[in-house]
Design an enzyme around this catalytic site. Structure first.
Site, PDB file in Angstrom:
ATOM      1  N   TYR A  25      30.339  43.059  32.600  1.00 34.63           N
ATOM      2  CA  TYR A  25      31.182  43.772  33.144  1.00 34.63           C
ATOM      3  C   TYR A  25      31.926  44.200  32.458  1.00 34.63           C
ATOM      4  O   TYR A  25      32.646  43.049  31.814  1.00 34.63           O
ATOM      5  CB  TYR A  25      31.088  43.857  34.786  1.00 34.63           C
ATOM      6  CG  TYR A  25      30.259  44.047  36.059  1.00 34.63           C
ATOM      7  CD1 TYR A  25      28.481  44.986  35.661  1.00 34.63           C
ATOM      8  CD2 TYR A  25      29.371  42.932  36.352  1.00 34.63           C
ATOM      9  CE1 TYR A  25      28.446  45.596  36.896  1.00 34.63           C
ATOM     10  CE2 TYR A  25      28.128  43.044  36.982  1.00 34.63           C
ATOM     11  CZ  TYR A  25      27.608  44.184  37.295  1.00 34.63           C
ATOM     12  OH  TYR A  25      27.175  44.503  38.525  1.00 34.63           O
ATOM     13  N   SER A  84      38.144  34.948  35.845  1.00 34.35           N
ATOM     14  CA  SER A  84      36.617  34.594  35.622  1.00 34.35           C
ATOM     15  C   SER A  84      35.989  35.771  35.752  1.00 34.35           C
ATOM     16  O   SER A  84      36.154  35.665  37.023  1.00 34.35           O
ATOM     17  CB  SER A  84      36.099  33.091  36.320  1.00 34.35           C
ATOM     18  OG  SER A  84      34.822  33.250  36.284  1.00 34.35           O
ATOM     19  N   LYS A  85      34.763  36.216  34.556  1.00 36.32           N
ATOM     20  CA  LYS A  85      33.709  36.879  34.831  1.00 36.32           C
ATOM     21  C   LYS A  85      32.766  36.599  36.441  1.00 36.32           C
ATOM     22  O   LYS A  85      32.702  37.424  36.813  1.00 36.32           O
ATOM     23  CB  LYS A  85      32.433  37.478  33.860  1.00 36.32           C
ATOM     24  CG  LYS A  85      33.441  38.373  33.033  1.00 36.32           C
ATOM     25  CD  LYS A  85      32.400  38.873  31.879  1.00 36.32           C
ATOM     26  CE  LYS A  85      33.075  39.393  31.164  1.00 36.32           C
ATOM     27  NZ  LYS A  85      33.198  40.061  30.179  1.00 36.32           N
ATOM     28  N   ARG A  86      32.776  35.397  36.664  1.00 32.07           N
ATOM     29  CA  ARG A  86      31.778  34.559  36.920  1.00 32.07           C
ATOM     30  C   ARG A  86      32.139  34.758  38.957  1.00 32.07           C
ATOM     31  O   ARG A  86      31.524  34.605  39.726  1.00 32.07           O
ATOM     32  CB  ARG A  86      31.825  33.072  36.764  1.00 32.07           C
ATOM     33  CG  ARG A  86      30.221  33.105  36.047  1.00 32.07           C
ATOM     34  CD  ARG A  86      29.575  32.162  36.020  1.00 32.07           C
ATOM     35  NE  ARG A  86      30.038  31.239  37.531  1.00 32.07           N
ATOM     36  CZ  ARG A  86      29.112  29.986  37.419  1.00 32.07           C
ATOM     37  NH1 ARG A  86      27.788  29.326  37.191  1.00 32.07           N
ATOM     38  NH2 ARG A  86      28.971  30.107  39.048  1.00 32.07           N
TER      39      ARG A  86
END
Length: 483
Positions: free
Chosen positions: A15, A241-243
RNA sequence: GGUCCCAUCGUCUAGUGGCCUAGGACAUCACCCUCUCAAGGUGGAGGCACGGGUUCGAAUCCCGUUGGGACUGCCA
């Protein structure tokens, strides 16, 4: 002197990260400050393992949403293989590279207690020829210092001895980020490299590459100016963090943040406009922005503050604008764009556009995001009432007085003038007869009609809802309380 | 571990040697307004990490300490 040429160079591996959005924005600011500034989008898709086409679409649509228009591009690194090959050949021919067949395990094993960072240069003098498992490494100078002149931080010095011989091309032949990036920046004649601080340690390597390329290609392309933006961090002060963190720009769009508010808030992360006012028009943002004024320390992405700011933007909309902006959330069936995973609590048949137009002003000043609207106006469009059980028990179910009040209201509302002010008066009188202040008297009615104890102004709502539907709900609530 | 970056209220920041009794915004608390909830208004609490220098004078300059972070991939 020609205007700045800047680029935003995301890799489509997920994203659209809010940190990326801010990098894009700051680049765009620099370009738009000049009549002849150029803003370029370059999709860095050299990692074919992780790239996905849908993420490219995501980047494009998010930038469009934010209003970050391009002057050139989007370019794709996957289209530039020939240029990379030229760079590799030139560098190799100039003696800047060497083949290496070490595996990651080999390097780690040798490293042991060795203080040398990263790769130890094992193959540097082995004179290996190209083979199926040989990567190409850059011969880093062993002495001297490389100084990165950073517009934000000043000169940052790196001892060359601390920079290892990094891989420039994989054994498969694929060119890696450092070289691809530098090759493109050279070819695009980029004047300012503005990116996140995580790239600061890449800068000296890229400067070495840049100068080696100038030499090998017999060119004299000027180095770009560098500006490394402070990171955006989470509550734990770690890089977003993307996660683990809510970093998808798309999700903020879906929640109903206005792009103007989102941009305004983003601009405040690591930079601030002059004066005490934080809600600043875009034109002013562009005019005042200076890379030199960007702060050095990481910034926490504070959704609460952004929500507040979004509320201010929403309240400043004209009624017509608010209607138009909120349409995707209340009437997605006739909207060109609709937020994902956000269905209003009613069907297309139940939605009444004319009624919503009258209701909208009541909620405009009460929401921070457009996505909050459906929950606030659902009782207008659904047939029955969906009750908040706690609220119902408190105001009606467990309150005999509340039930009495409802019964009286049914009588009284049957022949009252169906206007907000008359309903207001009637409710005051009903309350007085029962010894209740208006704030107490309105509660059972509100709950009976809307299902909750909080919401838009009650009497205006009743007027819009109509006599029949109101009376029906009062009776339903009464029946419900005696079950 | 190594290299590099950073350090003002809980958070985002203003501040570039005297204008600082450190300003604003979000969050928070109180009060006002009020049919609920918001919004709005008023007020409060809350910060220069620490230690040395330099200087007549330091949040601002220097050094150190401590603390945090990024990077350390045949990812970007």
């Amino acid at each position: 002197m020609a205007g700045p040429r800047v680029r935003f160079a995301p890799s489509p591996t997920g994203y659209f990260h809010v940190g990326s959005a801010r990098s894009a924005l700051f680049n765009w600011f620099v370009a738009r400050q000049h009549d002849d500034g150029v803003f370029i989008l370059r999709i860095e898709d050299t990692d074919t393992e992780r790239n996905r086409e849908e993420w490219v679409d995501g980047i494009l649509s998010a930038m469009d949403w934010l209003g970050l228009d391009l002057d050139e591009g989007p370019f794709r690194q996957s289209d530039n293989q020939a240029q990379y090959a030229t760079s590799v050949a030139a560098l190799n021919g100039g003696g800047y590279l060497y083949y290496c067949d070490c595996t990651g395990d080999d390097v780690a094993k040798r490293k042991g207690d060795n203080k040398t960072p990263g790769y130890d240069g094992f193959c540097r003098d082995r004179g290996l020829d190209q083979g199926p498992l040989t990567a190409l490494r850059f011969k880093t100078p062993r002495e001297g210092v490389t100084t990165v002149p950073d517009l934000i931080r000043g000169d940052v010095e790196f001892a060359n001895a601390t920079i290892d011989d990094f891989v420039v091309a994989k054994s498969s032949g694929a060119v890696l980020y450092a070289l691809a990036n530098v090759t493109d920046d050279r070819n695009d004649r980029i004047s300012h490299v503005i990116r996140g601080e995580e790239h600061l340690s890449n800068a000296p390597k890229q400067m070495m590459l840049w100068e080696a390329l100038n030499d090998a290609l017999h060119e004299d392309v000027a180095l770009p100016a560098y500006a490394h933006l402070p990171l955006l961090v989470n509550e734990q002060r770690k890089k977003l963090s993307k996660r683990k963190d809510p970093v998808a720009t798309e999700s903020y769009r879906d929640q109903g943040y206005l792009p103007e508010a989102f941009v305004n808030y983003l601009a405040l992360l690591g930079w601030s406009p002059r004066g005490d006012e934080e809600i600043v028009p875009l034109a002013t943002l562009i005019e005042q922005f200076r890379l030199e004024d960007v702060s050095h320390s990481p910034a926490f992405f504070d959704v609460k503050k952004m929500a507040h700011m979004n509320g201010e933007y929403i309240r400043s909309l004209t009624p017509e604008e608010f209607l138009a902006q909120s349409a995707p959330w209340v009437n997605p069936w006739s909207s060109a764009w609709r937020p994902t995973d956000r269905e209003p609590g009613w069907s297309e048949d139940q939605f009444d556009e004319a009624l919503y137009a009258k209701v909208a002003p009541l909620v405009q000043e009460r929401v921070a995001t457009l996505g909050e609207i459906p929950a606030m106006v659902g009782f207008f469009f659904s047939d029955g009432v969906s009750y908040d059980e706690t609220a119902f028990a408190k105001s009606v179910g467990n309150d005999p007085l509340g039930q009495t009040l409802l019964a009286v209201a049914v009588e009284r509302f049957s022949d009252v003038d169906w206007r907000a002010d008359a309903l207001h008066e009637a409710t005051i009188e009903i309350g007085e007869a029962l010894g209740l202040a208006l704030r107490k008297a309105q509660a059972p009615i509100r709950c009976a009609v809307t299902g909750t104890l909080v919401g838009p102004p009650l009497f205006e709502s009743l007027e819009l809802l109509g006599r029949e539907r109101t009376l029906q709900r009062l009776r339903d609530a009464l029946a419900r309380s005696s079950q």
